[in-house]
Write an enzyme that holds these catalytic residues in place. Structure first.
Site, PDB file in Angstrom:
ATOM      1  N   GLU A  83      -6.847  -0.952   0.266  1.00  0.00           N
ATOM      2  CA  GLU A  83      -5.542  -0.303   0.485  1.00  0.00           C
ATOM      3  C   GLU A  83      -4.477  -0.946  -0.410  1.00  0.00           C
ATOM      4  OE1 GLU A  83      -5.442   2.340   2.051  1.00  0.00           O
ATOM      5  OE2 GLU A  83      -6.806   2.353   3.761  1.00  0.00           O
ATOM      6  N   GLN A 113      -1.571   8.013  -1.317  1.00  0.00           N
ATOM      7  CA  GLN A 113      -1.489   7.642   0.101  1.00  0.00           C
ATOM      8  C   GLN A 113      -0.572   6.436   0.320  1.00  0.00           C
ATOM      9  OE1 GLN A 113      -5.175   8.215   2.582  1.00  0.00           O
ATOM     10  NE2 GLN A 113      -6.175   8.203   0.594  1.00  0.00           N
TER      11      GLN A 113
END
Length: 693
Positions: free
Chosen positions: A221, A251
């Site tokens: 991430e 994202q």
């Protein structure tokens, strides 16, 4: 000599294979939603150990949540089989920070067993330093100091850069706050990354030692990293720059907590030899869902050109459902969810209802409870778990079952009624010896004989009060009994005594909304209050189940990232909600709109098989209804919204009988039978309900 089975290798596409096998320097894996990024990370860890000669103790993998770290640990163990991974570190950034600070405490003038302050501890320190009861200001200060720390802004720099009196005051408190927690031999959550970065920057011996200790780093991430987390990666990898960062610029949805998508740009600048691998094959969603997601995110400026594709087939068309208002939206979504579940023979756990703000959950909770559908919440507190609702529920539980001792204790002490802890302890000891519930013990002669009038009288008064309302709840009109009960409890006065005016108002509004919902349920179902309470208590008991059980998921969009569901209802997709805008926002910040668009993209790509999108043409704000426009994001998904501008004034309410007929109609349609007419609060909803992508 021990032998080990070869690690289990997943079947990989060429791009995944390239990401796993590249070992010649820094690598950025641009991993689209559902593209198998966790598999790439875990397979690369296994390859580092088995094929590249790395010892597990020289490898660090960091992510953002304990859940993600735990999943990674389990998957690596499964891949490696009986081969040892002792010494391998897979953790969150902050857990790694704790380990680092424990090892290097002496260099930071910290004792090895320093304290880690939680949010409440830090709030109390700031409140004391400011000598104020203004909780909103303290929270704003706490948030600002956190952002400063995560951006490596010192108190001195904050003072120098202050633009107004508020920032000047915050900066002064920031300096005092840091000095105070240092004096306590403590650190806060943000210090767990900030302090290691400062030490690595300023101490060459420590830096060299950690760079030798950690020879390969993997970051999950990556798009969610903030300034100090990126600096930590740079300082730990050093000139070798042996790392793999896995992320997705589409994202990046955490700018509000300091994350910056600019860290993706910095990788290319700071590491010219950076290898870029794109994972564009999606293993989660159907083509229709991915087409909508790609069309939407295409309106954002691109750091990297990327387009998701799938070989899972076209799949169901996305349903776009205009609704008259938020009550119709919640009721209709719950009804459609049930119809879809029955006709497709699915489980409740196959469904998620996703929304921008936690305040949207309340109505969905109410209709799910009304239909006895089990659910769990992510990303916020359930309306029914709020303290004020639990206080009132304690009375309801006691009216339903006088043997409920926890409900008795909560109700008898909220509000206070002259019954202290010593009296309750005295009652509890007697009830324990006799083996009877607390409520029954109050009326026993044996208890009266060992109690003083001061102990006994308020207990008897309370128990008789409950008996009286138990009778009324079973026999009289629910609305009248409910009003009298709340008035007799004196709960509104209690709230204003306990909390500041704003908090008291908010809590009392939650109570009145709760009461209004119970009255509607009683009226619609033609039930007495005792019957409504009985079904509510049953649902509350079901709530205690395991999160892994068969339950619908209610979640904010932020909390849904990283998860997936076969069937998703994406609700409240209107201007003002998504993209989110406050009432007085006149000018739009393009950067913020881009992040809101990414948030919508995250919501769409949670869905595997079907996606329903709803929006309201009117939504309540305070006591008024405001007209709403469909979100610009829906138009960017290339949809025409039928009936979007219909006038929905004087829309009739749906009766329970109409709800049943609507459910039958949907089931009949989905079973391929002759379609029955659907009538959903007005012509616009009737035509719009069938509108598809």
């Amino acid at each position: 000599m021990a032998t080990h089975a070869n690690p289990k290798k997943m079947k990989m596409n060429p791009q995944q294979q390239e990401a796993v096998e590249y070992m010649d320097g820094p690598c950025l894996v641009l991993a689209g939603a559902g593209s198998g990024k966790t598999g790439v990370i875990t397979q690369k860890i296994a390859r580092l150990i088995t094929d590249c000669g790395y010892e597990p103790k020289h490898i660090l993998a960091v992510t953002f949540t304990n859940k993600a770290a735990k999943e990674m640990v389990e998957r690596v163990a499964k891949i490696m089989g009986d081969r040892s991974t002792k010494g391998l570190t897979i953790s969150t950034f902050h857990s790694f920070g704790v380990r680092f600070l424990r090892d290097e405490a002496k260099h930071l003038n910290l004792k090895e067993k320093f304290s880690i302050l939680d949010q409440d501890d830090c709030f109390s320190i700031l409140q004391e330093l400011c000598a104020t009861t203004d909780k909103a200001m303290i929270k704003a200060m706490q948030s600002t100091i956190s952002l400063w720390k995560n951006s490596q802004v010192t108190p001195e720099q904050a003072l120098k850069d202050a633009k107004d009196n508020d920032e000047l005051q915050f900066a002064r408190v920031y300096a005092n706050y840091n000095a105070t927690i240092a004096a306590y031999q403590a650190v806060d959550f943000d210090d767990l990354i900030r302090l290691p970065v400062e030490l690595l920057q300023n101490n060459e011996e420590v830096r060299n030692r950690w760079q030798a200790k950690l020879r390969y780093i993997l970051v999950d991430e990556y798009q969610d990293t903030n300034t100090v987390q990126y600096l930590l990666l740079k300082l730990l990898t050093g000139v070798r720059a042996m790392f793999t960062a896995v992320g997705d610029d589409d994202q990046a949805i955490y700018a509000w907590r300091g994350a910056t998508v600019d860290n993706l740009k910095l990788l290319q600048t700071d590491f010219p030899r950076l290898k870029l691998v794109k994972l564009e094959q999606n293993y989660r969603s159907t083509v229709s869902i991915l087409n909508a997601a790609n069309a939407l995110i295409g309106h954002n400026p691109k750091l990297f050109d990327k387009k998701l594709w799938s070989d899972l087939g076209q799949g169901e068309a996305i349903k776009v459902l205009p609704m008259a208002n938020e009550e119709e939206e919640a009721e209709n979504v719950v009804m459609r969810l049930q119809a879809h579940k029955i006709s497709n023979n699915t489980k409740f756990s196959d469904y998620a209802i996703l929304y921008r703000g936690n305040h949207q959950a309340r109505l969905f909770e109410q209709f799910l409870r009304k239909d006895r559908i089990p659910y769990v919440m992510s990303g916020g507190q359930s309306f029914f778990e709020r303290a004020e609702i639990r206080d009132i529920m304690a009375y309801f539980r006691l009216l339903n079952n006088i043997q409920d001792d926890p409900a008795f204790i909560r109700a008898v002490t909220t509000p206070k009624r002259g019954i202290g802890s010593s009296t309750l302890e005295h009652l509890g000891q007697y009830a324990g010896r006799r083996g009877v519930p607390l409520f029954e013990a109050v009326f026993e002669a044996g208890f009266a004989s060992i109690s003083t009038p001061r102990q006994l009288e308020p207990l008897l008064e309370f128990a008789e009060f409950i008996n009286n309302f138990e009778q009324r709840a079973a026999n009289e009109e629910a609305a009248e009994v409910l009003d009298d009960l709340i008035k007799a409890i004196g709960y509104e006065l209690y709230l204003y005594d306990q909390f500041d005016e704003r908090q008291a108002q908010n809590r009392w509004k939650n109570v009145t909304d709760f009461m209004a919902w119970i009255k509607r349920r009683a009226e619609e179902d033609d039930k007495k209050l005792s019957e409504v309470i009985q079904s509510m208590v049953l649902i509350s008991m079901l709530d205690k189940g395991d999160e892994a059980a068969d339950t619908v998921r209610l979640s904010t969009l932020h909390a849904s990232k990283g998860l997936e569901y076969p069937h998703v209802f994406l609700v409240g997709i209107e201007e003002g909600l998504l993209p989110h805008m406050s009432r007085d926002e006149a000018l739009e910040d393009p950067t913020r709109i881009e992040e809101e668009r990414r948030l919508m993209y995250v919501g769409i790509t949670r869905a595997r098989l079907s996606l329903h999108v709803t929006w309201c043409q009117k939504r309540r704000r305070g006591r008024e209804f405001e007209n709403r426009e469909v979100s610009r994001f829906m138009k960017e998904m290339k949809h025409e919204i039928d009936g979007a501008r219909e006038n929905l004034k004087n829309v009739p309410q749906i009766t329970p009988r109409q709800r049943i007929e609507m459910l039958k109609a949907m089931l009949a349609k989905q079973a391929g039978q002759q379609e029955l007419p659907l009538k959903i609060e007005g012509e616009a909803a009737q035509t719009g309900a069938q509108n598809e992508v």
